[in-house]
Design a protein around this motif. Structure first.
Motif, PDB file in Angstrom:
ATOM      1  N   LEU A  46      24.386  30.407  -4.560  1.00 29.93           N
ATOM      2  CA  LEU A  46      25.353  31.600  -4.155  1.00 29.93           C
ATOM      3  C   LEU A  46      25.909  32.057  -3.767  1.00 29.93           C
ATOM      4  N   GLN A  47      24.856  32.424  -2.722  1.00 33.44           N
ATOM      5  CA  GLN A  47      25.042  33.204  -0.657  1.00 33.44           C
ATOM      6  C   GLN A  47      26.041  32.822  -0.861  1.00 33.44           C
ATOM      7  N   LYS A  48      26.575  31.774  -0.263  1.00 39.48           N
ATOM      8  CA  LYS A  48      27.541  30.998   0.249  1.00 39.48           C
ATOM      9  C   LYS A  48      29.692  31.283  -0.529  1.00 39.48           C
ATOM     10  N   GLU A  49      28.457  31.348  -2.078  1.00 41.40           N
ATOM     11  CA  GLU A  49      29.809  31.211  -2.945  1.00 41.40           C
ATOM     12  C   GLU A  49      30.240  32.261  -3.053  1.00 41.40           C
ATOM     13  N   LEU A  50      28.999  33.782  -3.127  1.00 40.76           N
ATOM     14  CA  LEU A  50      29.224  34.887  -3.022  1.00 40.76           C
ATOM     15  C   LEU A  50      30.320  35.276  -2.348  1.00 40.76           C
ATOM     16  N   SER A  51      29.557  34.791  -0.904  1.00 42.19           N
ATOM     17  CA  SER A  51      30.694  35.654   0.843  1.00 42.19           C
ATOM     18  C   SER A  51      31.795  34.926   0.222  1.00 42.19           C
ATOM     19  N   ASP A  52      32.154  33.995  -0.393  1.00 44.79           N
ATOM     20  CA  ASP A  52      33.202  33.643  -0.295  1.00 44.79           C
ATOM     21  C   ASP A  52      34.151  34.002  -0.984  1.00 44.79           C
ATOM     22  N   LEU A  53      33.855  34.829  -2.187  1.00 43.76           N
ATOM     23  CA  LEU A  53      34.974  35.369  -3.411  1.00 43.76           C
ATOM     24  C   LEU A  53      34.904  37.354  -2.936  1.00 43.76           C
ATOM     25  N   PHE A  54      33.735  37.459  -2.373  1.00 41.86           N
ATOM     26  CA  PHE A  54      33.929  38.600  -1.562  1.00 41.86           C
ATOM     27  C   PHE A  54      34.998  38.453  -0.143  1.00 41.86           C
ATOM     28  N   LEU A  55      34.778  37.794   0.252  1.00 42.16           N
ATOM     29  CA  LEU A  55      35.827  37.500   1.957  1.00 42.16           C
ATOM     30  C   LEU A  55      36.957  37.279   1.030  1.00 42.16           C
TER      31      LEU A  55
ATOM     32  N   SER B  62      29.701  41.320   3.404  1.00 43.55           N
ATOM     33  CA  SER B  62      28.880  39.547   3.685  1.00 43.55           C
ATOM     34  C   SER B  62      27.891  39.719   2.692  1.00 43.55           C
ATOM     35  N   VAL B  63      26.968  38.206   2.388  1.00 50.16           N
ATOM     36  CA  VAL B  63      26.261  38.614   1.607  1.00 50.16           C
ATOM     37  C   VAL B  63      25.257  38.034   2.853  1.00 50.16           C
ATOM     38  N   SER B  64      23.695  39.177   3.108  1.00 52.52           N
ATOM     39  CA  SER B  64      22.982  39.057   3.560  1.00 52.52           C
ATOM     40  C   SER B  64      21.753  37.810   3.107  1.00 52.52           C
ATOM     41  N   ILE B  65      21.065  37.609   2.087  1.00 50.72           N
ATOM     42  CA  ILE B  65      20.567  36.598   1.571  1.00 50.72           C
ATOM     43  C   ILE B  65      20.449  36.909  -0.064  1.00 50.72           C
ATOM     44  N   VAL B  66      19.848  35.456  -0.985  1.00 53.48           N
ATOM     45  CA  VAL B  66      20.213  35.932  -2.259  1.00 53.48           C
ATOM     46  C   VAL B  66      18.650  35.792  -2.789  1.00 53.48           C
ATOM     47  N   ARG B  67      18.392  36.139  -3.323  1.00 51.74           N
ATOM     48  CA  ARG B  67      17.256  35.469  -3.685  1.00 51.74           C
ATOM     49  C   ARG B  67      16.638  35.408  -5.451  1.00 51.74           C
ATOM     50  N   VAL B  68      16.357  34.085  -5.631  1.00 51.55           N
ATOM     51  CA  VAL B  68      16.784  34.180  -7.419  1.00 51.55           C
ATOM     52  C   VAL B  68      15.313  33.500  -7.925  1.00 51.55           C
ATOM     53  N   SER B  69      15.457  34.124  -9.173  1.00 52.84           N
ATOM     54  CA  SER B  69      13.795  34.281  -9.628  1.00 52.84           C
ATOM     55  C   SER B  69      12.981  33.058  -9.486  1.00 52.84           C
ATOM     56  N   PRO B  70      12.127  32.686 -10.351  1.00 53.10           N
ATOM     57  CA  PRO B  70      11.998  30.888 -10.325  1.00 53.10           C
ATOM     58  C   PRO B  70      12.235  29.892 -11.777  1.00 53.10           C
TER      59      PRO B  70
ATOM     60  N   ALA C 232      21.401  39.740  -4.774  1.00 50.88           N
ATOM     61  CA  ALA C 232      22.395  39.287  -3.252  1.00 50.88           C
ATOM     62  C   ALA C 232      21.785  40.994  -3.058  1.00 50.88           C
ATOM     63  N   TYR C 233      21.531  40.956  -1.546  1.00 56.08           N
ATOM     64  CA  TYR C 233      21.890  41.278  -0.807  1.00 56.08           C
ATOM     65  C   TYR C 233      23.354  41.240   0.163  1.00 56.08           C
ATOM     66  N   LEU C 234      24.055  43.142   0.025  1.00 55.62           N
ATOM     67  CA  LEU C 234      25.199  43.265   0.468  1.00 55.62           C
ATOM     68  C   LEU C 234      25.274  43.760   1.808  1.00 55.62           C
ATOM     69  N   SER C 235      25.589  43.524   3.161  1.00 54.32           N
ATOM     70  CA  SER C 235      26.048  44.220   4.033  1.00 54.32           C
ATOM     71  C   SER C 235      27.412  44.686   4.314  1.00 54.32           C
ATOM     72  N   ILE C 236      27.806  46.395   3.834  1.00 58.17           N
ATOM     73  CA  ILE C 236      28.959  46.486   3.954  1.00 58.17           C
ATOM     74  C   ILE C 236      29.001  46.877   5.226  1.00 58.17           C
TER      75      ILE C 236
END
Length: 114
Positions: A13-22, A34-42, A49-53
């Motif tokens: 999800l982090q990779k794909e979201l980063s590509d979308l935002f790019l 850029s997407v710093s980290i993605v945390r997914v529930s169990p 998604a934590y974003l660095s802008i």
């Protein structure tokens, strides 16, 4: 659920979201998301998604625009990962200000050493 699988899904999800935002920010010169980290529930129902802008002056404005378009972003993400995931998690976006915090600490340390 297996911790290893959750981590793999979070990285996907982090990779794909980063590509979308790019691709979306190419239309806005001088802005970088850029997407710093993605945390997914169990149960894989929620992804944070934590974003660095950059620049950080536009961070709140960009974050609110991203939150308003979260349904569209989720749909686009679903189109990209539909073969890997059965259910696309609900997305929530947060501002990652760790770089600003590091810069602030660095300034404080430099001012104390002078």
């Amino acid at each position: 659920m297996d911790e290893k699988r959750i981590n793999r899904i979070a990285r996907l999800l982090q990779k794909e979201l980063s590509d979308l935002f790019l691709k979306q920010t190419k239309e806005m010169p001088g802005t970088l998301v850029s997407v710093s980290i993605v945390r997914v529930s169990p149960d894989l129902s929620i992804a944070k998604a934590y974003l660095s802008i950059f620049p950080s002056e536009k961070a709140e404005e960009m974050l609110s625009a991203i939150e308003m378009n979260s349904k569209t972003i989720r749909y686009d993400l679903g189109q990209r990962v539909r073969n890997q995931l059965r259910k696309i998690p609900e997305l929530s976006f947060y501002l990652d200000d760790s770089l600003d915090y590091v810069e602030h600490i660095d300034k404080l340390l430099k001012s104390n050493n002078v």
